[in-house]
Design an enzyme around this catalytic site. Structure first.
Site, PDB file in Angstrom:
ATOM      1  N   CYS A  89      28.971  51.068  81.372  1.00 58.89           N
ATOM      2  CA  CYS A  89      28.482  50.280  82.507  1.00 58.89           C
ATOM      3  C   CYS A  89      27.790  48.994  82.082  1.00 58.89           C
ATOM      4  CB  CYS A  89      27.521  51.113  83.354  1.00 58.89           C
ATOM      5  SG  CYS A  89      28.279  52.555  84.114  1.00 58.89           S
ATOM      6  N   GLN A 160      27.757  62.355  84.053  1.00 55.78           N
ATOM      7  CA  GLN A 160      26.662  61.503  84.505  1.00 55.78           C
ATOM      8  C   GLN A 160      25.963  62.067  85.738  1.00 55.78           C
ATOM      9  OE1 GLN A 160      27.464  57.352  84.966  1.00 55.78           O
ATOM     10  NE2 GLN A 160      28.289  57.117  82.908  1.00 55.78           N
ATOM     11  N   ARG A 218      25.645  49.501 104.197  1.00 62.70           N
ATOM     12  CA  ARG A 218      25.647  50.327 105.413  1.00 62.70           C
ATOM     13  C   ARG A 218      24.308  50.116 106.119  1.00 62.70           C
ATOM     14  NH1 ARG A 218      27.798  53.676 101.494  1.00 62.70           N
ATOM     15  NH2 ARG A 218      25.837  54.788 101.219  1.00 62.70           N
ATOM     16  N   SER A 245      25.504  55.037  93.152  1.00 57.80           N
ATOM     17  CA  SER A 245      26.182  53.743  93.253  1.00 57.80           C
ATOM     18  C   SER A 245      27.574  53.926  93.849  1.00 57.80           C
ATOM     19  CB  SER A 245      26.280  53.085  91.883  1.00 57.80           C
ATOM     20  OG  SER A 245      26.965  53.923  90.969  1.00 57.80           O
ATOM     21  N   HIS A 346      28.919  49.088  92.393  1.00 60.88           N
ATOM     22  CA  HIS A 346      28.771  49.001  90.931  1.00 60.88           C
ATOM     23  C   HIS A 346      30.159  48.929  90.301  1.00 60.88           C
ATOM     24  CE1 HIS A 346      27.829  49.856  86.850  1.00 60.88           C
ATOM     25  NE2 HIS A 346      27.626  51.156  86.925  1.00 60.88           N
ATOM     26  N   CYS A 376      21.656  51.553  82.508  1.00 63.68           N
ATOM     27  CA  CYS A 376      22.068  52.776  81.815  1.00 63.68           C
ATOM     28  C   CYS A 376      23.564  52.717  81.552  1.00 63.68           C
ATOM     29  CB  CYS A 376      21.705  54.008  82.632  1.00 63.68           C
ATOM     30  SG  CYS A 376      22.427  54.078  84.281  1.00 63.68           S
ATOM     31  N   GLY A 378      27.162  54.966  79.762  1.00 59.22           N
ATOM     32  CA  GLY A 378      27.760  56.195  79.288  1.00 59.22           C
ATOM     33  C   GLY A 378      27.493  56.413  77.812  1.00 59.22           C
TER      34      GLY A 378
END
Length: 391
Positions: A89, A160, A218, A245, A346, A376, A378
């Site tokens: 990420c 995750q 939303r 996300s 994301h 953060c 992986g």
């Protein structure tokens, strides 16, 4: 040592899965932000030493050196190179750090850092085809065998979502607290969109005319509406689609050079690169890396948490910024003040420079001296970057 400064940063509006960007090839999405960057700065692409491009799932439409093909799709000279980076990420945040580092080392004069991810066209996990093989390898799996075989991790694999559940448990976050944070993300993102906070940073997408705002938002999200959603990873869990996300599509890019070269080119720096750090953490909870990475970059910079006027802490899951805040002590008002990935999405490889684009424009708009971004990643790593406003 030369300084590195950002003279422009742009991004696409973030498209929701199967939304406005779903029909745009990620190479062409990359080209759109590169074109916007060149148009806004007026820079001759011949002057660009390299394009350092983040992308996570480098298969299918995103295979075969997408950073280079984005350059070609933008119509830039064939002499302009490109390289593709994968730090999960944090891929385009690493692109940003690497590009700035090369400028500061004197190897590059003008460089573009950015990234792309079309999660509609190349789904999350597309690169983990079990018919080809399993990631991690037997030595890594053996190192963490006891935890993986504890029954907590589905398929005895790194996960995750389960990591986010573990963080929520370890820091004592209730589902209500997580849903309150998720609702805050939507509320702040809506306020930012309505105030036009993002208008000056958005690139036009030729293949998606009229697409001018992040579409995952939303409006009216509340803890009560989120309470109706089922947990995603454990039957009795607290993590669900609404406090995680969103799966998204997007691209982003920043132009980095030296103050001297910027002056020669008639460009005005927005921020200078102050400090950067990368750190590792336990890969099972996986998402706690921003805590040691932030501690490391603050120590390196000589700054304190209270010196930072705005933080972008990627909202992969609600427990991530909340645990980070609990350990670092940042005030609510400066943590993700424009909302985050829970509200707007994301798009993995693009998110690093999406957050940086949001951050540097916000710093300029609000006259904030220092900003810090962390993500953060992986495998349990994280980047942290501090930039300073050029006044």
């Amino acid at each position: 040592m030369p300084e590195a400064v950002v003279v422009e940063a742009v991004r696409t509006p973030i498209g929701k899965r199967k939304g406005s960007l779903s029909e745009v090839h990620p190479v062409d999405l990359s080209a759109a932000v590169l074109t916007a960057l060149a148009r806004r700065t007026g820079i001759d692409p011949n002057l660009i030493d390299d394009v350092v491009w983040g992308c996570v799932n480098q298969v299918g439409d995103q295979a075969a050196q997408i950073g280079r093909y984005g350059v070609l799709a933008a119509g830039w000279p064939e002499t302009v190179p490109g390289v593709t980076i994968n730090r999960a990420c944090g891929s385009s945040q690493s692109s940003f750090d690497f590009a700035a580092g090369m400028v500061m080392a004197g190897q590059y004069d003008v460089v573009v850092a950015g990234g792309v991810e079309s999660m509609t066209r190349v789904p999350l996990g597309a690169g983990r085809d079990p018919s080809v093989g399993r990631p991690y390898g037997p030595l890594v799996r053996e190192r963490y065998r006891a935890d993986l075989e504890s029954g907590e991790f589905p398929g005895n694999d790194f996960n995750q979502g389960v990591g986010a559940e573990r963080i929520a448990r370890d820091w004592g976050f209730s589902r209500t607290r997580l849903d309150e944070y998720a609702s805050r993300s939507h509320e702040l993102a809506a306020a930012a969109i309505d105030a036009g906070a993002f208008d000056g940073q958005l690139a036009d997408i030729p293949d998606a005319p009229g697409f001018t705002a992040d579409e995952g938002l939303r409006r009216g999200t509340t803890p009560e509406t989120l309470a109706t959603l089922k947990p995603s990873f454990r039957e009795d869990g607290v993590i669900h689609a609404g406090n995680s996300s969103q799966i998204s599509d997007g691209a982003s890019a920043a132009l980095i050079t030296t103050p001297e070269r910027a002056k020669e080119l008639g460009l005005t720096p927005i921020v200078r690169y102050h400090s950067g750090a990368v750190s590792g953490a336990n890969p099972l909870p996986m998402l706690t890396g921003p805590i040691p990475a932030t501690q490391k970059v603050l120590k390196r910079s000589g700054l304190a948490i209270g010196d930072i006027g705005a933080f972008e802490v990627n909202e992969a899951f609600a427990p991530v910024p909340l645990a980070w805040q609990a350990e670092l002590g940042a005030e609510d008002a400066v943590l993700n003040p424009l909302g985050g990935a829970i509200a707007v999405g994301h798009p993995l490889g693009a998110s690093g420079t999406i957050l940086m684009t949001r951050l540097v424009h916000h710093m300029r708009d609000k006259d904030i001296r220092y900003g810090l971004q962390t993500m953060c990643e992986g495998g349990g790593t994280a980047n942290a970057t501090i930039v300073e406003l050029v006044r």
